[in-house]
Design an enzyme around this catalytic site. Structure first.
Site, mmCIF file in Angstrom:
data_model
loop_
_atom_site.group_PDB
_atom_site.id
_atom_site.type_symbol
_atom_site.label_atom_id
_atom_site.label_comp_id
_atom_site.label_asym_id
_atom_site.label_seq_id
_atom_site.Cartn_x
_atom_site.Cartn_y
_atom_site.Cartn_z
ATOM 1 N N CYS A 45 24.491 35.924 49.129
ATOM 2 C CA CYS A 45 23.324 36.921 49.241
ATOM 3 C C CYS A 45 21.932 36.130 49.211
ATOM 4 O O CYS A 45 20.965 36.144 49.668
ATOM 5 C CB CYS A 45 23.479 37.756 47.907
ATOM 6 S SG CYS A 45 24.977 38.864 48.452
HETATM 7 C C1 BEZ Z 1 27.939 36.520 47.546
HETATM 8 O O1 BEZ Z 1 26.842 37.066 47.596
HETATM 9 O O2 BEZ Z 1 28.121 35.342 47.466
HETATM 10 C C2 BEZ Z 1 29.031 37.407 47.271
HETATM 11 C C3 BEZ Z 1 28.772 38.639 46.876
HETATM 12 C C4 BEZ Z 1 29.713 39.552 46.678
HETATM 13 C C5 BEZ Z 1 31.109 39.256 46.782
HETATM 14 C C6 BEZ Z 1 31.443 37.870 47.197
HETATM 15 C C7 BEZ Z 1 30.329 37.035 47.616
#
Ligand code: BEZ
Length: 211
Positions: A45
């Site tokens: 994210c």
């Molecule tokens: C991420 O943004 O890295 C992420 C968020 C939720 C689950 C897996 C990865």
């Protein structure tokens, strides 16, 4: 039932990093991109939000307002924005909705309980100036999106809203387009003065009409 193409994008008022947003009013006559991410302070994210911030001039050029969302509260968004600036080299320059009460996530079907019953998936909605949903895609939490593809679709949508063409596989702005089958050859001669190439009666290429 899930939100479908052609449906009116649900209106809402929700808090954001840039103050409360009344969505339809905020969009005005612009196009919109509303996208969700699963959680603040997560790696994928963080890279996505940095990428969208860097692409802001491209969205602006196309008259598109971008809004992000997760179910995290506003203080988390504000604190995470500092990490985004530090690690991605760009300020968060578009509003991030703090959808802690899931008002927006539920209205747009951004929580898929069989994937995760509390966090939003990676949804993207492109919304036209008529407030209708023009594109809807969903990515899993583990896969960061390609926002250049979102811009490519916006280029296609904005072109095909004004001209009787469609865009072929992997089309990019500036490349040849396809005349829609409903247009006869006679009409095509008038509509496309640059000419067209007929490969099959249903497959006719013409240079991009607005270039
Ligand atoms: C991420 O943004 O890295 C992420 C968020 C939720 C689950 C897996 C990865």
């Amino acid at each position: 039932m899930a939100l479908q193409l052609g449906d009116t994008a649900p209106d809402f008022t929700q808090d954001s990093t840039e103050g409360p947003i009344s969505f339809h009013k905020f969009l005005g006559d612009s196009w919109g991109v509303l996208f969700s991410h699963p959680k603040d302070f997560t790696p994928v994210c963080t890279t996505e939000l940095g990428a969208v911030a860097k692409l802001k001039p491209e969205f602006d050029k196309r008259n598109v307002k971008v809004v992000g969302l997760s179910v995290d509260p506003l203080p988390d968004h504000k604190s995470w924005a500092k990490d985004i600036e530090e690690t991605q080299g760009t300020k968060l320059n578009f509003p991030l909705l703090a959808d802690a009460d899931r008002r927006v996530s539920n209205a747009y079907g951004m929580i898929h309980p069989n994937a995760n019953d509390t966090l939003t998936v990676r949804s993207v909605f492109i919304i036209g100036p008529d407030k209708k949903v023009k594109l809807s895609i969903t990515y899993p939490a583990s896969t960061g999106r390609n926002f250049d593809e979102i811009l490519r679709v916006i280029d296609s949508l904005q072109l095909t809203a004004k001209h009787k063409v469609a865009t072929p596989v992997n089309w990019k702005d500036g490349e040849d387009t396809i005349i829609v089958p409903a247009v006869s050859d006679e009409e095509a001669k008038k509509l496309f003065p640059k000419g067209f190439k007929t490969v099959k009666p249903y497959l006719r290429y013409t240079p991009q009409p607005n270039k």
